[in-house]
Scaffold this active site. Structure first.
Site, mmCIF file in Angstrom:
data_model
loop_
_atom_site.group_PDB
_atom_site.id
_atom_site.type_symbol
_atom_site.label_atom_id
_atom_site.label_comp_id
_atom_site.label_asym_id
_atom_site.label_seq_id
_atom_site.Cartn_x
_atom_site.Cartn_y
_atom_site.Cartn_z
ATOM 1 N N THR A 1 21.782 -66.031 -40.253
ATOM 2 C CA THR A 1 20.907 -67.040 -40.077
ATOM 3 C C THR A 1 21.668 -68.199 -39.233
ATOM 4 O O THR A 1 22.775 -68.336 -39.197
ATOM 5 C CB THR A 1 20.555 -67.758 -41.414
ATOM 6 O OG1 THR A 1 19.968 -68.835 -41.307
ATOM 7 C CG2 THR A 1 21.864 -67.773 -42.224
ATOM 8 N N ASP A 2 20.685 -69.096 -38.721
ATOM 9 C CA ASP A 2 21.219 -70.266 -37.908
ATOM 10 C C ASP A 2 21.907 -71.267 -38.900
ATOM 11 O O ASP A 2 22.507 -72.185 -38.673
ATOM 12 C CB ASP A 2 20.154 -70.835 -37.058
ATOM 13 C CG ASP A 2 18.973 -71.311 -37.738
ATOM 14 O OD1 ASP A 2 18.733 -71.052 -38.899
ATOM 15 O OD2 ASP A 2 18.129 -71.765 -36.996
ATOM 16 N N GLU A 3 21.588 -71.117 -40.346
ATOM 17 C CA GLU A 3 22.036 -72.280 -41.301
ATOM 18 C C GLU A 3 23.424 -72.301 -41.434
ATOM 19 O O GLU A 3 23.919 -73.157 -42.079
ATOM 20 C CB GLU A 3 21.150 -71.961 -42.674
ATOM 21 C CG GLU A 3 19.778 -71.989 -42.260
ATOM 22 C CD GLU A 3 18.919 -71.883 -43.576
ATOM 23 O OE1 GLU A 3 19.260 -72.521 -44.534
ATOM 24 O OE2 GLU A 3 17.641 -71.598 -43.344
ATOM 25 N N TYR B 1 23.388 -70.918 -50.221
ATOM 26 C CA TYR B 1 22.494 -69.931 -49.309
ATOM 27 C C TYR B 1 23.248 -69.684 -48.057
ATOM 28 O O TYR B 1 24.121 -68.643 -47.609
ATOM 29 C CB TYR B 1 21.169 -70.094 -49.170
ATOM 30 C CG TYR B 1 20.533 -69.152 -47.918
ATOM 31 C CD1 TYR B 1 20.601 -67.755 -48.094
ATOM 32 C CD2 TYR B 1 20.073 -69.771 -46.766
ATOM 33 C CE1 TYR B 1 20.248 -66.966 -46.959
ATOM 34 C CE2 TYR B 1 19.946 -68.738 -45.702
ATOM 35 C CZ TYR B 1 19.769 -67.580 -45.813
ATOM 36 O OH TYR B 1 19.498 -67.036 -44.654
ATOM 37 N N LYS C 1 25.939 -66.661 -46.625
ATOM 38 C CA LYS C 1 25.726 -66.039 -45.261
ATOM 39 C C LYS C 1 26.851 -66.244 -44.535
ATOM 40 O O LYS C 1 27.275 -65.162 -43.830
ATOM 41 C CB LYS C 1 24.618 -66.598 -44.609
ATOM 42 C CG LYS C 1 22.980 -66.099 -45.667
ATOM 43 C CD LYS C 1 22.969 -64.742 -45.617
ATOM 44 C CE LYS C 1 22.623 -63.777 -44.285
ATOM 45 N NZ LYS C 1 22.181 -62.671 -44.431
HETATM 46 P P1 NAD Z 1 13.666 -61.382 -48.126
HETATM 47 O O1 NAD Z 1 14.019 -62.338 -49.483
HETATM 48 O O2 NAD Z 1 12.186 -61.558 -48.123
HETATM 49 O O3 NAD Z 1 13.977 -60.042 -48.299
HETATM 50 C C1 NAD Z 1 15.319 -59.638 -48.870
HETATM 51 C C2 NAD Z 1 15.313 -57.952 -49.376
HETATM 52 O O4 NAD Z 1 16.549 -57.870 -49.910
HETATM 53 C C3 NAD Z 1 14.247 -57.917 -50.547
HETATM 54 O O5 NAD Z 1 13.573 -56.564 -50.443
HETATM 55 C C4 NAD Z 1 14.981 -57.692 -51.739
HETATM 56 O O6 NAD Z 1 14.590 -56.886 -52.888
HETATM 57 C C5 NAD Z 1 16.394 -56.923 -51.253
HETATM 58 N N1 NAD Z 1 17.634 -57.265 -51.897
HETATM 59 C C6 NAD Z 1 18.097 -58.276 -52.369
HETATM 60 N N2 NAD Z 1 19.248 -58.155 -52.999
HETATM 61 C C7 NAD Z 1 19.582 -56.891 -52.692
HETATM 62 C C8 NAD Z 1 20.683 -56.152 -53.119
HETATM 63 N N3 NAD Z 1 21.627 -56.587 -54.120
HETATM 64 N N4 NAD Z 1 20.686 -54.795 -52.912
HETATM 65 C C9 NAD Z 1 19.515 -54.254 -52.104
HETATM 66 N N5 NAD Z 1 18.539 -55.129 -51.727
HETATM 67 C C10 NAD Z 1 18.646 -56.313 -52.027
HETATM 68 O O7 NAD Z 1 14.397 -62.004 -47.058
HETATM 69 P P2 NAD Z 1 13.936 -62.014 -45.432
HETATM 70 O O8 NAD Z 1 13.460 -63.276 -44.970
HETATM 71 O O9 NAD Z 1 13.372 -60.796 -45.105
HETATM 72 O O10 NAD Z 1 15.686 -62.064 -44.765
HETATM 73 C C11 NAD Z 1 16.390 -60.837 -44.415
HETATM 74 C C12 NAD Z 1 17.578 -61.231 -43.639
HETATM 75 O O11 NAD Z 1 17.417 -62.098 -42.690
HETATM 76 C C13 NAD Z 1 18.654 -61.768 -44.787
HETATM 77 O O12 NAD Z 1 19.645 -61.576 -44.777
HETATM 78 C C14 NAD Z 1 18.472 -63.578 -44.272
HETATM 79 O O13 NAD Z 1 19.505 -64.225 -44.748
HETATM 80 C C15 NAD Z 1 18.206 -63.074 -42.662
HETATM 81 N N6 NAD Z 1 17.288 -64.255 -42.187
HETATM 82 C C16 NAD Z 1 16.224 -64.524 -42.663
HETATM 83 C C17 NAD Z 1 15.420 -65.518 -41.872
HETATM 84 C C18 NAD Z 1 14.226 -65.743 -42.396
HETATM 85 O O14 NAD Z 1 13.644 -66.998 -41.967
HETATM 86 N N7 NAD Z 1 13.555 -65.388 -43.318
HETATM 87 C C19 NAD Z 1 16.010 -66.148 -40.944
HETATM 88 C C20 NAD Z 1 17.144 -65.680 -40.508
HETATM 89 C C21 NAD Z 1 17.768 -64.682 -40.947
HETATM 90 P P1 TYD Z 2 12.200 -73.014 -45.848
HETATM 91 O O1 TYD Z 2 10.745 -72.161 -45.512
HETATM 92 O O2 TYD Z 2 12.491 -72.749 -47.315
HETATM 93 O O3 TYD Z 2 13.088 -72.364 -44.933
HETATM 94 P P2 TYD Z 2 14.737 -72.937 -44.690
HETATM 95 O O4 TYD Z 2 14.818 -73.974 -46.032
HETATM 96 O O5 TYD Z 2 15.582 -72.038 -44.634
HETATM 97 O O6 TYD Z 2 14.662 -73.769 -43.417
HETATM 98 O O7 TYD Z 2 11.835 -74.314 -45.568
HETATM 99 C C1 TYD Z 2 11.417 -74.765 -44.043
HETATM 100 C C2 TYD Z 2 11.698 -76.123 -44.105
HETATM 101 O O8 TYD Z 2 10.354 -76.690 -44.895
HETATM 102 C C3 TYD Z 2 12.485 -76.943 -44.851
HETATM 103 O O9 TYD Z 2 13.094 -78.134 -43.912
HETATM 104 C C4 TYD Z 2 12.325 -77.137 -46.066
HETATM 105 C C5 TYD Z 2 10.706 -77.666 -45.913
HETATM 106 N N1 TYD Z 2 9.930 -77.306 -47.022
HETATM 107 C C6 TYD Z 2 9.071 -78.217 -47.667
HETATM 108 O O10 TYD Z 2 8.832 -79.372 -46.970
HETATM 109 N N2 TYD Z 2 8.258 -78.143 -48.825
HETATM 110 C C7 TYD Z 2 8.454 -76.844 -49.344
HETATM 111 O O11 TYD Z 2 7.963 -76.657 -50.201
HETATM 112 C C8 TYD Z 2 9.335 -75.926 -48.834
HETATM 113 C C9 TYD Z 2 9.572 -74.313 -49.660
HETATM 114 C C10 TYD Z 2 9.998 -76.115 -47.698
#
Ligand code: NAD
Ligand code: TYD
Length: 353
Positions: free
Chosen positions: A132-134, A158, A162
């Site tokens: 992630t960019d975070e 989080y 990561k």
């Molecule tokens: P998500 O929470 O929707 O899915 C995570 C999946 O991992 C779930 O299916 C869960 O059951 C599985 N999981 C959790 N713990 C596990 C374990 N110990 N063993 C096996 N499986 C396990 O997450 P997402 O949004 O799909 O994110 C996927 C990846 O992308 C993550 O690594 C996250 O850090 C990264 N990422 C997400 C975003 C975003 O905006 N969602 C952005 C950048 C990077």
């Molecule tokens: P989120 O979807 O949780 O992603 P991230 O925290 O990983 O960026 O949140 C996106 C942005 O929206 C973040 O600045 C937090 C804000 N947010 C709200 O304002 N209200 C909410 O209920 C949630 C879940 C997020």
């Protein structure tokens, strides 16, 4: 064969569908099915269409060894993670377990497996770590977007876990020559995102007549990327990325949270108008800010464009329309994932507001 971890979650399940659609590869998918993992996301796939699902945990070294021996993948893509910042604030432990220890176990099993491959297989093998960019921390409004050389400065539990996993991946390349690549991506949105994250939470609360919670002043900025574009970037990285490299992936789509939520409300006003004729935007409610809330994330995605030739296909406008339409068309999915445990989280997280 490609091994995917976390392929029942949001991005992982979209990526499994993408691979099956775009390539002739088969997938073995290990997922622990936490609250965020859902077999409904994979309901249309089975072994006949090149998908094997294994219910298991990436911390389970024996399961990983057995799976690698049995399926002999040419690549591993690690999506498995605890992924929600607010949950990491409420309880960081699961994040350390999965994101740090889980990534370590997966790396360790993968390195042993890779070491025993023949020369040609070893040269071709890839481990892609999805991050992630975070990990880079927060930006001021006028700062340049994050490049791959930006110092790590994670602010939430989080992001810290990561970052730790990214460092482990980096060390396996530098120490053992293990062919790992890390991608650091901005905020994704699209089909099958769990409705704890901003966009699906906003759609769900709007449609169910609840308030739409905006943390703080709502002027925090995120760089939004449509999930299918992220999947295409990961596939391109798998095929053309250089081991040991890091690639930032982003949408060139910086928006404030208020802009995002207003866009969603505007589309819903058109697609499914409220019975009282008022706008869903009336449901927006400002609530207490997230502790340690990062103000701005923005990705400079020029390296992946220059070296791999990937650029996002969707604009925010086209991607958000598809996303809202997906949720309108898939209310049974929403009903399924918002039962029981989901309600407990929402009641706890938004209790004081
Ligand atoms: P998500 O929470 O929707 O899915 C995570 C999946 O991992 C779930 O299916 C869960 O059951 C599985 N999981 C959790 N713990 C596990 C374990 N110990 N063993 C096996 N499986 C396990 O997450 P997402 O949004 O799909 O994110 C996927 C990846 O992308 C993550 O690594 C996250 O850090 C990264 N990422 C997400 C975003 C975003 O905006 N969602 C952005 C950048 C990077
Ligand atoms: P989120 O979807 O949780 O992603 P991230 O925290 O990983 O960026 O949140 C996106 C942005 O929206 C973040 O600045 C937090 C804000 N947010 C709200 O304002 N209200 C909410 O209920 C949630 C879940 C997020």
């Amino acid at each position: 064969m490609i091994l995917i971890s976390g392929g029942a979650g949001f991005i992982g399940s979209n990526f499994v569908h993408h691979l099956i659609r775009k390539t002739s590869d088969s997938v073995v998918n290990i997922d622990a099915l936490t609250y965020a993992g859902n077999l409904r996301n994979l309901a249309d796939l089975d072994e006949a269409n090149r998908h094997v699902f294994l219910h298991g945990d990436i911390r389970d070294a024996q399961l990983l060894r057995d799976t690698l021996t049995r399926y002999r993948p040419k690549a591993i893509i690690n999506f498995a993670a605890e992924s929600h910042v607010d949950r990491s604030i409420a309880g960081p432990q699961d994040f350390v377990h999965t994101n740090v220890l889980g990534t370590f176990q997966l790396l360790s099993a993968a390195k042993d497996y890779w070491t025993a491959l023949n020369n040609q297989e070893r040269d071709q093998f890839r481990f892609i770590h999805i991050s992630t960019d975070e990990v880079y921390g927060t930006l001021h409004v006028n700062d340049a977007p994050f490049t791959e050389r930006h110092a790590y400065s994670p602010n939430s539990p989080y992001a810290a876990t990561k970052a730790a996993s990214d460092h482990l991946v980096r060390s396996y390349f530098h120490t053992y020559g293990f062919p790992a690549i890390t991608t650091n991506c901005s905020n994704n949105y699209g089909a099958r995102q769990f409705p704890e994250k901003l966009i699906p939470l906003c759609i769900n609360n709007a449609l169910t007549g609840k308030s739409i919670p905006i943390y703080g002043d709502g002027n925090q900025i995120r760089d939004w990327l449509y999930v299918d574009d992220h999947c295409a970037a990961i596939q391109a990285t798998l095929e053309q990325g250089t081991p040991g490299e890091v690639y930032n992936i982003g949408g060139w789509n910086e928006k404030t949270n208020l802009e995002v939520v207003s866009a969603v409300c505007g589309i819903l006003d058109n697609q499914k108008p409220r019975v009282d004729g008022r706008s869903y935007a009336d449901q927006i409610t400002f609530v207490r800010d997230r502790p340690g809330h990062d103000r701005r994330y923005a990705i400079d995605a020029s390296k992946i464009e220059r070296e791999i030739g990937w650029r996002p296909a969707e604009t925010f406008d086209t991607g958000i329309r598809k996303t809202v339409q997906w949720y309108l068309d898939n209310q049974a999915w929403v009903a399924d994932v918002t039962s029981g445990a989901y309600r407990q989280w929402i009641n706890k997280q938004y209790a004081d507001n």
